[in-house]
Design a protein around this motif. Structure first.
Motif, PDB file in Angstrom:
ATOM      1  N   GLY A   2      -3.363   2.830  -7.158  1.00  0.00           N
ATOM      2  CA  GLY A   2      -3.877   1.631  -6.066  1.00  0.00           C
ATOM      3  C   GLY A   2      -3.004   2.089  -5.025  1.00  0.00           C
ATOM      4  N   PRO A   3      -3.068   0.975  -3.648  1.00  0.00           N
ATOM      5  CA  PRO A   3      -2.042   1.419  -2.493  1.00  0.00           C
ATOM      6  C   PRO A   3      -0.740   1.151  -3.072  1.00  0.00           C
ATOM      7  N   SER A   4      -0.246  -0.116  -3.627  1.00  0.00           N
ATOM      8  CA  SER A   4       1.230   0.044  -3.930  1.00  0.00           C
ATOM      9  C   SER A   4       1.923   1.589  -4.842  1.00  0.00           C
ATOM     10  N   GLY A   5       1.188   2.470  -5.708  1.00  0.00           N
ATOM     11  CA  GLY A   5       1.361   3.575  -6.217  1.00  0.00           C
ATOM     12  C   GLY A   5       1.188   4.325  -5.395  1.00  0.00           C
ATOM     13  N   LEU A   6       0.307   4.797  -4.094  1.00  0.00           N
ATOM     14  CA  LEU A   6      -0.005   5.761  -3.582  1.00  0.00           C
ATOM     15  C   LEU A   6       1.114   5.698  -2.636  1.00  0.00           C
ATOM     16  N   VAL A   7       1.635   4.549  -2.098  1.00  0.00           N
ATOM     17  CA  VAL A   7       2.066   4.847  -0.758  1.00  0.00           C
ATOM     18  C   VAL A   7       4.061   4.595  -1.590  1.00  0.00           C
ATOM     19  N   ALA A   8       4.128   4.503  -2.492  1.00  0.00           N
ATOM     20  CA  ALA A   8       5.185   4.849  -3.470  1.00  0.00           C
ATOM     21  C   ALA A   8       5.370   6.630  -4.106  1.00  0.00           C
ATOM     22  N   ALA A   9       4.120   7.123  -4.425  1.00  0.00           N
ATOM     23  CA  ALA A   9       4.156   7.995  -4.478  1.00  0.00           C
ATOM     24  C   ALA A   9       4.198   8.970  -3.061  1.00  0.00           C
ATOM     25  N   LYS A  10       4.031   9.042  -2.131  1.00  0.00           N
ATOM     26  CA  LYS A  10       4.030   9.648  -0.729  1.00  0.00           C
ATOM     27  C   LYS A  10       5.547   9.571  -0.124  1.00  0.00           C
ATOM     28  N   GLY A  29      -7.562   4.241  -6.211  1.00  0.00           N
ATOM     29  CA  GLY A  29      -7.759   3.535  -5.651  1.00  0.00           C
ATOM     30  C   GLY A  29      -7.538   1.941  -7.165  1.00  0.00           C
ATOM     31  N   GLY A  30      -6.922   2.163  -7.932  1.00  0.00           N
ATOM     32  CA  GLY A  30      -7.114   0.653  -8.552  1.00  0.00           C
ATOM     33  C   GLY A  30      -8.290  -0.041  -8.145  1.00  0.00           C
ATOM     34  N   LEU A  31      -8.044  -1.316  -8.448  1.00  0.00           N
ATOM     35  CA  LEU A  31      -8.654  -2.585  -8.864  1.00  0.00           C
ATOM     36  C   LEU A  31      -9.371  -2.719  -7.598  1.00  0.00           C
ATOM     37  N   TYR A  75     -11.827   4.878   1.129  1.00  0.00           N
ATOM     38  CA  TYR A  75     -10.329   4.679   2.115  1.00  0.00           C
ATOM     39  C   TYR A  75      -9.452   5.389   0.863  1.00  0.00           C
ATOM     40  N   LEU A  76      -9.026   4.731   0.063  1.00  0.00           N
ATOM     41  CA  LEU A  76      -8.216   5.285  -0.851  1.00  0.00           C
ATOM     42  C   LEU A  76      -7.967   6.484  -1.734  1.00  0.00           C
ATOM     43  N   GLU A  77      -8.809   6.648  -1.773  1.00  0.00           N
ATOM     44  CA  GLU A  77      -9.539   7.892  -2.122  1.00  0.00           C
ATOM     45  C   GLU A  77      -9.097   9.223  -1.931  1.00  0.00           C
ATOM     46  N   ARG A  78      -9.584   8.262  -0.095  1.00  0.00           N
ATOM     47  CA  ARG A  78      -9.520   9.404   0.931  1.00  0.00           C
ATOM     48  C   ARG A  78      -7.974   9.934   1.105  1.00  0.00           C
ATOM     49  N   TYR A  79      -7.288   8.738   1.493  1.00  0.00           N
ATOM     50  CA  TYR A  79      -5.510   8.480   1.282  1.00  0.00           C
ATOM     51  C   TYR A  79      -5.376   9.850   0.515  1.00  0.00           C
ATOM     52  N   ALA A  80      -5.306   9.657  -0.924  1.00  0.00           N
ATOM     53  CA  ALA A  80      -4.365  10.021  -2.000  1.00  0.00           C
ATOM     54  C   ALA A  80      -5.128  11.660  -1.767  1.00  0.00           C
TER      55      ALA A  80
END
Length: 80
Positions: A2-10, A29-31, A75-80
Motif C-alpha cells: 500500500g502507500p505506506s509500504g511503497l514509500v518506506a521501501a523507496k 495497491g494494498g486495500l 496509481y499505486l501499481e504504476r508507482y511501484a
C-alpha cells in the motif's frame, strides 16, 4: 504494497538498504484493490488527487480530482 509500504521501501532504497516488501495480493495497491474486498467499484477518495499524490509522482492531469478506488490502485501499481 500500500502507500505506506511503497514509500518506506523507496526511502530504504535511497538510504542504500535492500527492503523486502510483503503484499498479500499479486500486485501493489494494498486495500485499494477491489478484488481484495476492502473497497467497492463506485468508491471515490475523500482526498483530492493533489492531496494524496506522492511528491515525486504526480497524478496524470486527466485524472479525476477525486479518483475512484480503481484509479488509486492503478496509481499505486504504476508507482511501484
Amino acid at each position: 504494497g500500500g502507500p505506506s509500504g511503497l514509500v518506506a521501501a523507496k526511502e530504504a532504497l535511497a538510504a542504500g538498504l535492500r527492503p523486502t516488501v510483503l503484499e498479500k495480493s499479486s500486485s501493489a495497491g494494498g486495500l485499494w484493490r477491489a478484488a481484495d474486498g476492502k473497497v467497492w467499484q463506485s468508491l471515490r477518495t475523500n482526498l483530492s488527487k493533489h492531496t494524496c499524490a506522492f511528491s515525486d509522482f504526480p497524478w496524470p492531469s486527466t485524472a479525476d480530482d477525486f479518483p475512484h478506488a480503481e484509479d488509486v490502485a492503478d496509481y499505486l501499481e504504476r508507482y511501484a
